[in-house]
Design a protein around this motif. Structure first.
Motif, PDB file in Angstrom:
ATOM      1  N   ILE A 183     -17.115  57.949 -35.086  1.00 52.20           N
ATOM      2  CA  ILE A 183     -18.432  57.964 -34.453  1.00 52.20           C
ATOM      3  C   ILE A 183     -18.267  58.439 -33.018  1.00 52.20           C
ATOM      4  O   ILE A 183     -17.250  58.186 -32.369  1.00 52.20           O
ATOM      5  CB  ILE A 183     -19.112  56.579 -34.485  1.00 52.20           C
ATOM      6  N   ASN A 184     -19.265  59.176 -32.529  1.00 48.77           N
ATOM      7  CA  ASN A 184     -19.335  59.596 -31.128  1.00 48.77           C
ATOM      8  C   ASN A 184     -20.664  59.122 -30.564  1.00 48.77           C
ATOM      9  O   ASN A 184     -21.717  59.337 -31.182  1.00 48.77           O
ATOM     10  CB  ASN A 184     -19.257  61.121 -30.989  1.00 48.77           C
ATOM     11  N   VAL A 185     -20.634  58.512 -29.388  1.00 47.05           N
ATOM     12  CA  VAL A 185     -21.847  58.052 -28.723  1.00 47.05           C
ATOM     13  C   VAL A 185     -21.725  58.389 -27.247  1.00 47.05           C
ATOM     14  O   VAL A 185     -20.695  58.094 -26.614  1.00 47.05           O
ATOM     15  CB  VAL A 185     -22.072  56.538 -28.895  1.00 47.05           C
ATOM     16  N   GLY A 186     -22.774  59.049 -26.700  1.00 50.71           N
ATOM     17  CA  GLY A 186     -22.689  59.413 -25.294  1.00 50.71           C
ATOM     18  C   GLY A 186     -24.028  59.782 -24.701  1.00 50.71           C
ATOM     19  O   GLY A 186     -25.091  59.530 -25.282  1.00 50.71           O
ATOM     20  N   ASN A 187     -23.968  60.386 -23.505  1.00 52.79           N
ATOM     21  CA  ASN A 187     -25.200  60.787 -22.832  1.00 52.79           C
ATOM     22  C   ASN A 187     -25.820  61.982 -23.545  1.00 52.79           C
ATOM     23  O   ASN A 187     -25.260  62.525 -24.495  1.00 52.79           O
ATOM     24  CB  ASN A 187     -24.946  61.081 -21.354  1.00 52.79           C
ATOM     25  N   PRO A 665     -28.686  75.907 -16.783  1.00 47.78           N
ATOM     26  CA  PRO A 665     -27.317  75.521 -16.424  1.00 47.78           C
ATOM     27  C   PRO A 665     -26.721  74.569 -17.456  1.00 47.78           C
ATOM     28  O   PRO A 665     -27.414  73.720 -18.016  1.00 47.78           O
ATOM     29  CB  PRO A 665     -27.494  74.836 -15.062  1.00 47.78           C
ATOM     30  N   ALA A 666     -25.425  74.755 -17.718  1.00 49.22           N
ATOM     31  CA  ALA A 666     -24.734  73.891 -18.673  1.00 49.22           C
ATOM     32  C   ALA A 666     -24.656  72.471 -18.127  1.00 49.22           C
ATOM     33  O   ALA A 666     -24.356  72.260 -16.949  1.00 49.22           O
ATOM     34  CB  ALA A 666     -23.340  74.429 -18.946  1.00 49.22           C
ATOM     35  N   SER A 667     -24.918  71.504 -18.974  1.00 44.25           N
ATOM     36  CA  SER A 667     -24.924  70.101 -18.553  1.00 44.25           C
ATOM     37  C   SER A 667     -23.571  69.456 -18.802  1.00 44.25           C
ATOM     38  O   SER A 667     -22.880  69.760 -19.780  1.00 44.25           O
ATOM     39  CB  SER A 667     -25.993  69.328 -19.330  1.00 44.25           C
ATOM     40  N   SER A 668     -23.208  68.545 -17.911  1.00 43.83           N
ATOM     41  CA  SER A 668     -22.031  67.716 -18.144  1.00 43.83           C
ATOM     42  C   SER A 668     -22.347  66.729 -19.256  1.00 43.83           C
ATOM     43  O   SER A 668     -23.392  66.073 -19.243  1.00 43.83           O
ATOM     44  CB  SER A 668     -21.648  66.956 -16.878  1.00 43.83           C
ATOM     45  N   MET A 669     -21.443  66.643 -20.232  1.00 44.18           N
ATOM     46  CA  MET A 669     -21.644  65.741 -21.356  1.00 44.18           C
ATOM     47  C   MET A 669     -20.431  64.829 -21.487  1.00 44.18           C
ATOM     48  O   MET A 669     -19.291  65.284 -21.341  1.00 44.18           O
ATOM     49  CB  MET A 669     -21.854  66.517 -22.656  1.00 44.18           C
ATOM     50  N   ALA A 670     -20.669  63.566 -21.751  1.00 49.25           N
ATOM     51  CA  ALA A 670     -19.588  62.592 -21.914  1.00 49.25           C
ATOM     52  C   ALA A 670     -19.916  61.690 -23.099  1.00 49.25           C
ATOM     53  O   ALA A 670     -21.082  61.343 -23.329  1.00 49.25           O
ATOM     54  CB  ALA A 670     -19.414  61.765 -20.649  1.00 49.25           C
TER      55      ALA A 670
END
Length: 678
Positions: A183-187, A665-670
């Motif tokens: 599973i992946n969970v993030g902004n 613009p490309a967004s920062s994703m975490a």
């Protein structure tokens, strides 16, 4: 001048590598005369000539993204992995739209590279062509490795391998029995689920993989996605010689598209849906270690719904003009291949292939759906060991594509293994690029919904007389192994001369006495020449530490400056992989992309080049066990560097409200990921 000097310096450096390599390490052979295990680590590749070859015997430069590296990055998209390949130019116009080329030059939907999954082409023959990277019918977790042939390879895989080949190879279903999940969970609304199960009985292996990918895309853009993927691979050993392999895949993806203020609503905000499925059956008969027959049959289907209402159109300000880019296509392909040894020094592979593409997209082809495209090809590649140190690779392919005359596609390469650790290569290849259906027959018109037959706009006109582009490539290369620092250096120096390159130009659409602005794909009047150098250095200076450095420099020679801007003059990346022990690992990648203008946009004539930028991706992970089962938790981040724009919609960027301000613009994703073996 700088590039010319760089090439001269490279040749001098290559000539001196033999004594340097000998000085760096101990004798590469043990006292008993056997080869050191160091030199046994070179992998075998399949995609350069269709013959299994050790990397230093391949006719050209091949980069391998192996399973360990793919896992270490933690990436959620296959296309992002390709940023770690020298010479690749990759960008995103939005969170789910990947623009992937080798050496740039790509249109809105690049078609210069052949993309395969287990040897099956995944190009969409419908409408604009290209590859929908966010809708591939497989999951990242089932990939064994990705082989990237850097340089034209049409003599092995036909016209779409114009500048290279990307072959995604999945794991055999007899590997890794059991189940796993992640599973992946993030902004940005990241919420991914993935699960796979592998099992079977003696002689039969089955792997079933399922994944859901979800996020809200970049900030301030209408570009959310929700994707479901289901894939199957089954391998059945009939007997000691014969094996059947079945691959099947399905993907459904819903995406947000468009901009709220696009010109006349030509790219208005809307929701789209795409379905893609494939079934691929192969029969492999292994007669001996050096002889094999392969029969392959596959069918791909894709369909997409993309409809919206334009808010207004030039000359006729109606509030609701229907636009429609919906399409459907089917591709059927059959291929037979035979490889065998002519003698102890020579091996040959030959084969025949036939394909039929059929497309439906009424709005994109006003004159009626384009004709079905039939393709036939015969190919052959010879690997001949002239002496223990000299190797010759010769290839030729005959291809008949649609109404284009039969084309002969040759390649000749020579490899000199100057020592167990040093290989030099040089070669020439020619290729033609298959034009996609939209370039040839695309005819888009918007009519007044209230008054049938009244034409409001004619943005695209067909050009069935479009000539087929050709590339002639001359290249030199070096593959070196440096024992003392446990490093590999792969260098490619190239000259790629493209004639009849396809560009889009403004033309007039004459409707009675009315002259409307329109556009058409035509052949450039002068050649496009790309000259440069690219290299990759991989080093493991100490246990647990690995560095991968990629760098490319491209000198663009073309009369039209707009074409030159579609290739970034330089790219670079540095990846550091670290194993700290006790289950802790990390991966950090710094990437640099030169200025690049990708694609055309919906309204022709808007010129925009994205500025050079740097980007940082990070991952730190901890592996552990839960009740004896392997598990891993990781923190992942991409686009963590300076804010930047990669690929833009030019017509949107050219609006007065956006002058000087990036629209996407490309967004920062975490995100946090948790994986466990069940």
């Amino acid at each position: 001048m700088f590039l010319l000097l760089s090439r001269q310096a490279l040749l001098v450096a290559l000539a001196g590598l033999l004594p340097i390599n000998a000085a760096l390490g101990a004798d590469p052979f043990r006292a008993d005369g056997a080869e050191s295990p160091f030199f046994e680590e070179l992998p075998t590749v399949l995609s350069a000539s269709r013959l299994p070859q050790v990397l230093n015997e391949a006719p050209g430069a091949v980069t391998i993204l192996d399973r360990e590296l793919i896992h270490a990055t933690g990436y959620r998209d296959v296309a992002r992995l390709l940023r770690l390949v020298p010479g690749m130019q990759v960008g995103q116009e939005r969170g789910h739209a990947q623009w992937v080329t080798y050496h740039g030059l790509g249109s809105d939907y690049p078609t210069e590279i052949q993309v395969l999954i287990d040897g099956r082409s995944v190009y969409a023959p419908s409408s604009f062509g290209g590859v929908d990277w966010s809708a591939l019918p497989l999951t990242i977790q089932e990939i064994e490795r990705i082989e990237v042939v850097r340089g034209t390879n049409s003599n092995a895989f036909g016209a779409n391998a114009f500048l290279g080949v990307i072959n995604i190879i999945t794991r055999h279903s007899h590997q890794d029995r059991g189940a796993s999940g992640q599973i992946n969970v993030g902004n940005h609304g990241i919420a991914d689920l993935q699960a796979s199960w592998t099992g079977g009985s003696d002689g039969l292996g089955v792997r079933l993989s399922a994944a859901q990918t979800r996020d809200n895309g970049f900030s301030n853009l209408y570009d959310s996605r929700q994707s479901q993927t289901l894939s199957l691979r089954s391998d059945y050993r009939l007997d000691a010689r014969d094996e059947l392999t079945l691959r099947a895949g399905y993907n459904h993806i819903e995406r947000g598209q468009g901009y709220p203020d696009s010109l006349f609503g030509n790219n208005a905000e809307r929701n789209t849906g795409t379905d893609g499925s494939t079934i691929h059956l192969t029969w492999r008969r292994t007669i001996a270690e050096d002889e094999e027959w392969l029969l392959s049959l596959y069918q791909n289907h894709e369909s997409g719904v993309d409809r919206w209402l334009a808010s207004a159109l030039p000359y006729y300000p109606y509030p609701a003009v229907p636009l429609d880019r919906s399409r459907a296509s089917n591709r059927t392909n059959v291929e037979v291949q035979h490889r065998f040894a002519l003698n102890p020094q020579a091996r040959l592979v030959w084969g025949l292939e036939s394909r039929r593409d059929k497309t439906e997209a009424p709005f994109l082809f006003v004159g009626g759906n384009p004709p079905a495209m039939n393709m036939y090809r015969a190919f052959s590649n010879l690997d001949w060991r002239l002496t223990p140190s000299w190797q010759l690779n010769l290839g030729g392919l005959l291809e008949k594509n649609g109404n284009v005359a039969v084309q002969f596609i040759p390649r000749a390469f020579v490899n000199w293994q100057a020592s167990p650790s040093d290989t030099f290569r040089a070669g020439y290849a020619r290729a033609w690029q298959q034009r996609n259906l939209f370039d040839l027959y695309g005819d888009v018109r918007a009519y007044d919904p209230a008054r049938r037959g009244v034409l409001l706009a004619w943005p695209y006109q067909s050009n069935p007389n479009l000539r087929v582009p050709r590339v002639d490539t001359v290249e030199m290369g070096y593959l070196g192994r440096f024992h003392a620092i446990d490093a590999t250096l792969d260098v490619r120096v190239f000259n790629e001369r493209i004639t009849d390159f396809v560009v889009r130009e403004t033309v007039s659409a004459d409707v009675g006495e009315l002259h409307m602005p329109s556009s058409q794909f035509i052949n450039a009047s002068s050649p496009v020449v790309l000259r440069g150098i690219e290299y990759q250095l991989r080093s493991k200076p100490r246990p647990g530490t690995e560095f991968i450095f990629n760098h490319s420099l491209i000198d663009r020679h073309v009369d039209d400056p707009a074409i030159a801007k579609r290739t970034a003059p330089y790219t670079a990346s540095l990846t550091w992989l670290q194993d700290y022990g006790q289950g802790w690992t990390s991966t950090a990648s710094v990437m640099r992309m030169g200025p690049l203008a990708g694609g055309y946009g919906y309204v022709y004539g808007c010129d925009y080049t994205a500025r050079a930028y740097s980007s940082l991706d990070l991952r730190i992970a901890r592996s552990f066990r839960v009740d004896g089962r392997k598990a891993e938790i990781a923190l992942n981040g991409i686009n963590l560097g300076e804010p930047h724009q990669e690929i833009t919609d030019r017509s949107e960027q050219c609006l007065p409200a956006h002058q000087g301000t990036p629209v996407n613009p490309a967004s920062s994703m975490a995100w946090v990921s948790l994986a466990i073996e069940l």
